[in-house]
Enzyme design. Sequence first.
Site, short mmCIF file in Angstrom:
data_model
loop_
_atom_site.label_atom_id
_atom_site.label_comp_id
_atom_site.label_asym_id
_atom_site.label_seq_id
_atom_site.Cartn_x
_atom_site.Cartn_y
_atom_site.Cartn_z
CB CYS A 21 -0.98 -0.03 1.17
SG CYS A 21 -2.32 1.15 1.00
CD GLU A 29 -0.24 -5.07 6.11
OE1 GLU A 29 -0.10 -5.74 5.06
OE2 GLU A 29 -0.54 -3.86 6.11
CG HIS A 58 -3.20 -3.30 3.86
ND1 HIS A 58 -2.07 -2.59 4.16
CD2 HIS A 58 -4.07 -2.42 3.34
CE1 HIS A 58 -2.25 -1.32 3.84
NE2 HIS A 58 -3.46 -1.20 3.34
#
Lengths: 297, 188
Positions: free
Chosen positions: B78, B173, B171
Amino acid sequence: MTKNAARTTGSMQVKRGLAEMLKGGVIMDVVNSEQAKIAEDAGAVAVMALERVPADIRRDGGVARMSDPEMIMAIQACCTIPVMAKARIGHFVEAQILQSLGVDFIDESEVLTPADETHHIDKMAFDTPFVCGATNLGEALRRISEGAALIRSKGEAGTGNVVEAVRHLRNIFGDIRKITQADSAELFDWAKKLGAPLPLVQEIAETGLLQVPLFCAGGIATPADAALAMQLGAQSVFVGSGIFKSDDPSPRAKAIVEATTHFMDADILAKVSRNLGAPMTGIGMDQINERYAERGW
Amino acid sequence: MKVGILALQGAFAVHEEMLQSLGANTVQVRTPQDLNAVDALVMPGGESTTMSHLLSTSQLFDPIAERIEDAMPVFGTCAGMILLAKSIADGRPDQRSYGAIDIDIQRNAYGRQVESFETDLDVDGLQTPFHAMFIRAPQVIRVGLDVEVLSTHEDKVVLARQGSVMVASFHPELTSDNRIHSLFLQEV
């Protein structure tokens, strides 16, 4: 490649996702486009658009409401970082309006005059994420159960005095630490004492973490204040009156941004704290007649 | 072998957890000294304008550029992808990027937070779809010929690689699925 799956918007994970992205940052209160540009230039991760900063709301008295949509839109138009705005506690129509404006985060805020003395907004009903204030763990968990994607310590807005923010952070993290030591039978009593849903208390006992990010707000006026909040465990800071009520907002804003990133590094903190001019004057807690932190239930 | 996570601002802590779940030795990077100790770097999501500003004030911009030049593996998600791109279509005039991967980027291309979404992606090298979060995500608006496209969504490149540089507009994560991080660690 197969055809891509559909998009799902407004889920809890998507809401909390934005809160994750704001970590380690500074969210600054701004009242017009010029201040919003100063904030973005200084490295703010987001701005809070409002008509009067808390220090002025405190001075003026009267009923404080959601800001004029025109003013919020002007700020949205001038910066590329997320824009937050405040709705009154329980005023779900103000929240509907803010969602329709495309505000990135809605702050159901005790700084505005509450619209409902019993109920907070049902935040699950919105696609826009909400941030809510809390003075203790029970309050934080009630807001999370209503759908808040982010919690901030309330502190005492508009005072430039960090003492209440520290109290609230210590309350919340202190209780989390105690709960991780409690046995399973004691968790029922914790839920009762906190006035919080048992499953959320049990989850904290297991993980040792609040379910959503916890930021600090209310009274931060210096880089050292920001670093104090971060060392106490806050994951970002909101700075309201502290920047634009100081003598020289731009360098102070930059210094608070650097202090929030390098909060463990006293050499950097010493460097960025130099020559910032006078901070906002601030008020002692015994000099204020209304505590905003007591609003919310 | 140490994997650094740029920890100036943003979602660095969840990246670190994910890398640790794969057995990586990690360190948070906030200063040039921190950078010297790492063999690879993850640049997380967050606000790209804030990170660009802090890269300068923290004296990290140029040292990172030198390491990327020396082929240190980097993975940007991002905001991290924006920082690694060749050019940013609608960045701030003073916003800097590394030009480490031959793509052009438009920030916040999907709109404001109400347009943020989750979806399933097909990813080259993964047997089953990857559930991805797009948070005020950027879009790749140009891809150079030397860029290897690993995943697309609605005809936009969302995961790509060029040499030792990998980027994602989403994302990885934010989920509990560590397969994309594992792809990155295979390069390290």
